[in-house]
Motif scaffolding. Structure first.
Motif, PDB file in Angstrom:
ATOM      1  N   HIS A  53       0.816  -1.224   0.000  1.00 46.95           N
ATOM      2  CA  HIS A  53       0.000   0.000   0.000  1.00 46.95           C
ATOM      3  C   HIS A  53       0.850   1.275   0.000  1.00 46.95           C
ATOM      4  CE1 HIS A  53      -3.476  -2.552   0.973  1.00 46.95           C
ATOM      5  NE2 HIS A  53      -2.669  -3.172   1.839  1.00 46.95           N
ATOM      6  N   GLN A  54       2.173   1.125  -0.023  1.00 43.65           N
ATOM      7  CA  GLN A  54       3.062   2.281   0.135  1.00 43.65           C
ATOM      8  C   GLN A  54       2.858   3.329  -0.953  1.00 43.65           C
ATOM      9  OE1 GLN A  54       7.449   2.656   1.736  1.00 43.65           O
ATOM     10  NE2 GLN A  54       7.505   1.713  -0.280  1.00 43.65           N
ATOM     11  N   ALA A  55       2.720   2.904  -2.192  1.00 42.36           N
ATOM     12  CA  ALA A  55       2.543   3.849  -3.301  1.00 42.36           C
ATOM     13  C   ALA A  55       1.280   4.686  -3.098  1.00 42.36           C
ATOM     14  CB  ALA A  55       2.466   3.097  -4.629  1.00 42.36           C
ATOM     15  N   ARG A  56       0.224   4.018  -2.608  1.00 35.23           N
ATOM     16  CA  ARG A  56      -1.027   4.746  -2.368  1.00 35.23           C
ATOM     17  C   ARG A  56      -0.826   5.803  -1.284  1.00 35.23           C
ATOM     18  NH1 ARG A  56      -6.348   1.748  -0.566  1.00 35.23           N
ATOM     19  NH2 ARG A  56      -4.958  -0.036  -0.789  1.00 35.23           N
ATOM     20  N   ALA A  57      -0.122   5.440  -0.216  1.00 40.14           N
ATOM     21  CA  ALA A  57       0.140   6.390   0.871  1.00 40.14           C
ATOM     22  C   ALA A  57       0.920   7.598   0.349  1.00 40.14           C
ATOM     23  CB  ALA A  57       0.906   5.710   1.994  1.00 40.14           C
ATOM     24  N   LEU A  58       1.923   7.348  -0.467  1.00 35.47           N
ATOM     25  CA  LEU A  58       2.755   8.449  -0.986  1.00 35.47           C
ATOM     26  C   LEU A  58       1.947   9.354  -1.901  1.00 35.47           C
ATOM     27  CD1 LEU A  58       6.051   6.475  -1.718  1.00 35.47           C
ATOM     28  CD2 LEU A  58       5.630   8.051   0.174  1.00 35.47           C
ATOM     29  N   ASN A  59       1.083   8.782  -2.731  1.00 34.04           N
ATOM     30  CA  ASN A  59       0.242   9.618  -3.603  1.00 34.04           C
ATOM     31  C   ASN A  59      -0.740  10.442  -2.788  1.00 34.04           C
ATOM     32  OD1 ASN A  59       0.967   9.358  -6.403  1.00 34.04           O
ATOM     33  ND2 ASN A  59       0.383   7.201  -6.275  1.00 34.04           N
ATOM     34  N   GLU A  69       3.897   5.927  -9.515  1.00 34.27           N
ATOM     35  CA  GLU A  69       2.808   5.623 -10.448  1.00 34.27           C
ATOM     36  C   GLU A  69       1.537   5.228  -9.697  1.00 34.27           C
ATOM     37  OE1 GLU A  69       2.526   5.872 -13.740  1.00 34.27           O
ATOM     38  OE2 GLU A  69       4.537   6.750 -13.858  1.00 34.27           O
ATOM     39  N   PRO A  70       0.372   5.737 -10.127  1.00 35.24           N
ATOM     40  CA  PRO A  70      -0.886   5.380  -9.462  1.00 35.24           C
ATOM     41  C   PRO A  70      -1.334   3.970  -9.849  1.00 35.24           C
ATOM     42  CG  PRO A  70      -1.317   6.822 -11.335  1.00 35.24           C
ATOM     43  CD  PRO A  70       0.175   6.721 -11.214  1.00 35.24           C
ATOM     44  N   LYS A  71      -1.999   3.314  -8.883  1.00 32.28           N
ATOM     45  CA  LYS A  71      -2.494   1.962  -9.154  1.00 32.28           C
ATOM     46  C   LYS A  71      -3.997   1.838  -8.950  1.00 32.28           C
ATOM     47  CE  LYS A  71       1.904  -0.167  -7.799  1.00 32.28           C
ATOM     48  NZ  LYS A  71       2.600  -1.010  -6.795  1.00 32.28           N
ATOM     49  N   THR A  72      -4.620   2.877  -8.384  1.00 33.12           N
ATOM     50  CA  THR A  72      -6.062   2.846  -8.149  1.00 33.12           C
ATOM     51  C   THR A  72      -6.683   4.141  -8.668  1.00 33.12           C
ATOM     52  OG1 THR A  72      -5.928   3.943  -5.997  1.00 33.12           O
ATOM     53  CG2 THR A  72      -5.658   1.548  -6.025  1.00 33.12           C
ATOM     54  N   PHE A  78      -5.029  12.130  -7.619  1.00 33.44           N
ATOM     55  CA  PHE A  78      -3.832  12.833  -7.167  1.00 33.44           C
ATOM     56  C   PHE A  78      -2.831  12.998  -8.311  1.00 33.44           C
ATOM     57  CE2 PHE A  78      -5.709  11.540  -3.213  1.00 33.44           C
ATOM     58  CZ  PHE A  78      -5.383  12.560  -2.334  1.00 33.44           C
ATOM     59  N   ARG A  79      -2.810  12.007  -9.198  1.00 32.67           N
ATOM     60  CA  ARG A  79      -1.916  12.109 -10.365  1.00 32.67           C
ATOM     61  C   ARG A  79      -2.330  13.277 -11.244  1.00 32.67           C
ATOM     62  NH1 ARG A  79       3.167  10.015 -11.047  1.00 32.67           N
ATOM     63  NH2 ARG A  79       3.637   9.745 -13.239  1.00 32.67           N
ATOM     64  N   GLN A  80      -3.640  13.507 -11.363  1.00 33.71           N
ATOM     65  CA  GLN A  80      -4.140  14.642 -12.148  1.00 33.71           C
ATOM     66  C   GLN A  80      -3.736  15.965 -11.486  1.00 33.71           C
ATOM     67  OE1 GLN A  80      -4.782  12.847 -15.042  1.00 33.71           O
ATOM     68  NE2 GLN A  80      -6.210  14.530 -15.320  1.00 33.71           N
ATOM     69  N   TYR A  81      -3.805  15.971 -10.160  1.00 33.58           N
ATOM     70  CA  TYR A  81      -3.400  17.161  -9.408  1.00 33.58           C
ATOM     71  C   TYR A  81      -1.917  17.430  -9.649  1.00 33.58           C
ATOM     72  CZ  TYR A  81      -3.394  20.407  -5.384  1.00 33.58           C
ATOM     73  OH  TYR A  81      -3.295  21.513  -4.575  1.00 33.58           O
ATOM     74  N   ARG A  82      -1.126  16.347  -9.645  1.00 29.81           N
ATOM     75  CA  ARG A  82       0.313  16.471  -9.903  1.00 29.81           C
ATOM     76  C   ARG A  82       0.544  17.075 -11.286  1.00 29.81           C
ATOM     77  NH1 ARG A  82       4.118  13.506 -12.678  1.00 29.81           N
ATOM     78  NH2 ARG A  82       6.242  13.506 -11.808  1.00 29.81           N
TER      79      ARG A  82
END
Length: 770
Positions: A53-59, A69-72, A78-82
């Motif tokens: 779940h680490q990637a989700r926490a960082l995003n 990279e987003p996975k969900t 958040f990727r769009q915000y980035r």
């Protein structure tokens, strides 16, 4: 959710805990100390489950510089915000960084607070880089000045930008704009030359200095007020750590509400785990919010300090200055000091050589001039405190940022925003009266890295009895005063009251850094008589007596000290007490050494040789006789004056063996005299006295001495070199390679390129290749 520390360690409901903290993180962002604690415990004790779940926490945290990279679907938001931030600002800013940029761009005054490691300095660097006008950065300490200076020199390659740690009009032939990095005291020079500059932004970093209940706090507010008047079109930015009401700067300085804004950011980039230790070096976990993390401490199965050192990390021990001076820290923390074996390599040798050359200390045990500070550095152990010479501080801060530090023993000098992060912060003392300082130090625990990992650090308090106090500090709000001391009616001592009156009535002299009342005292007939006596005693014709002649004529030298006492007494409006007089005499002796061109190293050597009776011991040793019976000579230590209650005493207690005199202590004490007494107080008083006398009587000796007091020389070429930012050590090395120097430019000889690059860093920006 409760007892989460125990549940995570014992693998109970881990899936539910992960879901709980990720849901909170998604809704609120990384604003909760407790949420960041939970993530840290999961990373430490349940790394396999957490890594899923680490990637989700960082995003969800918005640390977009890690480029995960987003996975969900939620992460895609958040990727769009980035992407929006990248398109808007052409940089992978975090949401906090983007809001800081927007706040500055949209307002004439923007004041904000943010935890340590939120990346505000990265934002500031980019703002400065992309500006087209002059910028003034105001910081509370010279250590922070140096950090900004080195960062900006690396960032800005354009040599048409002056980056200066003082206000001056130099290099005008090649310069299109200036970046000034100054303390509030140095900033006063700006107003003398205000028509020469086009300042578009004032950036006040660590702006909580304005809350100091002292002359410095007054001075800070006065600089803000004067800058508003002198540069009415400029933007004003105030940055603070951990402050609840950053709007206080807007209110206390009367900025227009319509064109001002403030934000308190609580977002954190790193997590922290909190522990306490006992006398046997056992460690126990505890949480800040007892209702969620658990109300009992839980034994930690490993030693986090030992683990960090062995894995190549770094540890900060926050201790008292007295423990450094009496060396008690060596026994108290010997368990960890012993883990640090010698560090090898060219880098560390380079730093050691720099320190030896500057301080005069050596690393050979049981020999004269032995410096334990430098010797410990060879093992990656750093000492950092307020009496450390500035150049030494700069060197060891670079040493730490280069990854060579394993342990740092530090006092509160690390509070003021210096970028020295650590994996572990150990609080040997906990100052409830300085909660903001404690939070600043805690903020050093945990490095924000570029790796696609959740970063966290350890904070350890030195006793289980301190847990409750620590929680209170962490939970309380830091509120700044919303009324300036300039507008409060309280009466304090005469010095403070006169200073405040001069600031309010605009009767403070920028030229002399004194009030009109002070200048009147230093311009009377009795002052003139004392100054004439000083000049007659110190000069032979128009030349200053050599040190040899001064030392040989004891009566003349004592007369000179007496006249300087009289001059300082006129300034104080009272006679000096014996303790104050002793301190002043020592300051005058050091000032005279500086007038005669002696370096910091030379002065430390003179004082050490005197107190440790070096010549007498060497003579006895050569004839094979013991020196154990020789005791240290009396030497006056630094003390802040004026202070009527200060008594006469020696820096080293009576009975101290001459061979046991601590060279480091001599070095720290000498720097305190030069920096805190001569540089910060006496030089302004004496410079004004002699310049006023010169103006009145046209006595060239007075002008000459005033230049020596201000610059350390009356050589015009050397003064220009100092104005270009060179030290006396630089002058000695670089002068042969300078063709000419004035306000327009420095013209270098081709031989400048034969000087090693590290030795010409102070002038690198002024070298134009032919």
């Amino acid at each position: 959710m409760n007892n989460l520390i125990a549940n995570i360690i014992q693998s109970e409901n881990v899936g539910d805990i992960i879901s709980y903290v990720l849901d909170r993180l998604y809704k609120n962002g990384p604003v909760s100390t407790t949420d960041m604690e939970i993530l840290s415990y999961l990373k430490l004790y349940k790394s396999e489950e957490f890594n899923i779940h680490q990637a989700r926490a960082l995003n969800y945290m918005g640390v977009f510089y890690k480029d995960v990279e987003p996975k969900t679907l939620k992460e895609v938001v958040f990727r769009q915000y980035r992407r929006y931030i990248l398109d808007t600002y052409n940089n992978n800013y975090t949401p906090v960084q983007a809001k800081i940029i927007k706040g500055i761009e949209s307002n004439k005054c923007f004041s904000f607070s943010a935890p340590t490691s939120t990346g505000k300095s990265f934002v500031f660097m980019n703002l400065i880089l992309n500006s087209n006008n002059d910028i003034v950065i105001v910081v509370p300490s010279r250590a922070l000045i140096n950090e900004y200076y080195h960062k900006l020199n690396e960032l800005i390659n354009d040599k048409s930008v002056n980056i200066l740690t003082f206000i001056d009009k130099i290099n005008t032939k090649h310069t299109i704009r200036n970046v000034f990095i100054v303390t509030p005291e140095r900033c006063r020079e700006l107003f003398k030359y205000k028509e020469l500059y086009d300042v578009s932004m004032f950036l006040f970093d660590e702006a909580q200095l304005s809350n100091e209940n002292s002359k410095r706090g007054l001075y800070f507010d006065s600089i803000v007020r004067r800058a508003q008047k002198a540069f009415s079109e400029a933007k004003f930015v105030f940055a603070h750590p951990f402050v609840k009401n950053p709007e206080s700067q807007i209110k206390k300085n009367h900025f227009q509400i319509q064109t001002s804004n403030s934000i308190q950011f609580k977002q954190k980039n790193v997590g922290q785990i909190f522990l306490c230790s006992d006398d046997e070096w056992n460690f126990y976990h505890f949480g800040i919010d007892k209702s969620i993390m658990g109300n009992r401490r839980i034994k930690c199965s490993f030693d986090p300090i030992e683990k960090t050192i062995k894995s190549g990390g770094s540890v900060l021990f926050y201790i008292s200055k007295s423990k450094i001076y009496n060396r008690r820290f060596l026994n108290q923390f010997s368990k960890y000091i012993d883990l640090c074996s010698g560090v090898k390599g060219e880098k560390i040798d380079y730093y050691i050589d720099q320190l030896k050359q500057y301080t005069g200390g050596d690393t050979i045990a049981n020999k004269n001039y032995y410096s334990q500070m430098i010797t410990l550095l060879k093992r990656g152990i750093v000492i950092h405190h307020g009496s450390l010479p500035l150049q030494t501080r700069v060197i060891i801060e670079k040493f730490t940022q280069d990854g060579l530090c394993r342990i740092c023993f530090a006092t509160s000098t690390l509070e003021q925003g210096i970028n020295m992060p650590f994996d572990v912060v150990f609080l040997d003392k906990l100052e409830s009266s300085k909660p903001l300082s404690v939070k600043n130090l805690i903020g050093r625990a945990g490095r924000s890295t570029l790796s696609k990992e959740f970063d966290f650090g350890f904070v350890i308090v030195s006793s289980p009895n301190k847990m409750s106090n620590f929680r209170n500090i962490m939970n309380q709000d830091e509120v700044l005063d919303e009324v300036s001391s300039l507008e409060k009616s309280e009466q304090r001592d005469d010095d403070y009251n006169d200073f405040k009156e001069a600031i309010l009535n605009d009767t403070y002299s920028d030229e002399f850094n004194l009030t009109e009342k002070d200048l009147e005292k230093l311009s009377t007939e009795s002052t003139d008589e004392v100054i004439k006596n000083i000049l007659n005693t110190l000069f032979d014709g128009e030349e200053i007596l050599s040190l040899n002649r001064l030392n040989q004529d004891v009566r003349n030298r004592l007369e000179l000290y007496r006249y300087f006492r009289q001059l300082y007494s006129i300034y104080l409006n009272r006679q000096l007490e014996d303790g104050e007089g002793n301190v002043l005499d020592t300051a005058i002796k050091i000032m005279l050494w500086k007038v005669h061109g002696k370096t910091f190293k030379n002065i430390c050597w003179y004082r050490y040789s005197h107190v440790s009776k070096t010549n007498e011991r060497i003579s006895l040793e050569k004839s094979g006789r013991s020196t154990n019976h020789i005791t240290a000579e009396f030497i006056t230590g630094y003390h802040e004056i004026p202070d009527k209650n200060h008594k006469v005493y020696s820096l080293f207690p009576q009975g101290t063996k001459a061979s046991d005199v601590d060279y480091d202590l001599i070095m720290y004490d000498t720097y305190d005299f030069i920096d805190k007494l001569i540089g910060f107080k006496l030089s302004d008083i004496f410079f004004a006295s002699f310049m006023k006398y010169f103006t009145k009587f046209k006595d060239k000796r007075a002008e000459k001495l005033s230049k020596y007091i201000r610059y350390g020389t009356d050589n015009e070429r050397h003064i220009w070199m100092l104005r270009y930012g060179m030290s006396f050590e630089d002058i000695e090395l670089l002068e042969p390679h300078i063709e000419s120097i004035d306000s327009e430019e420095i013209i270098f000889k081709d031989s400048i390129f034969s000087v090693p690059k590290e030795s010409r860093l102070s002038v690198e920006r002024f070298i134009n290749k032919k």
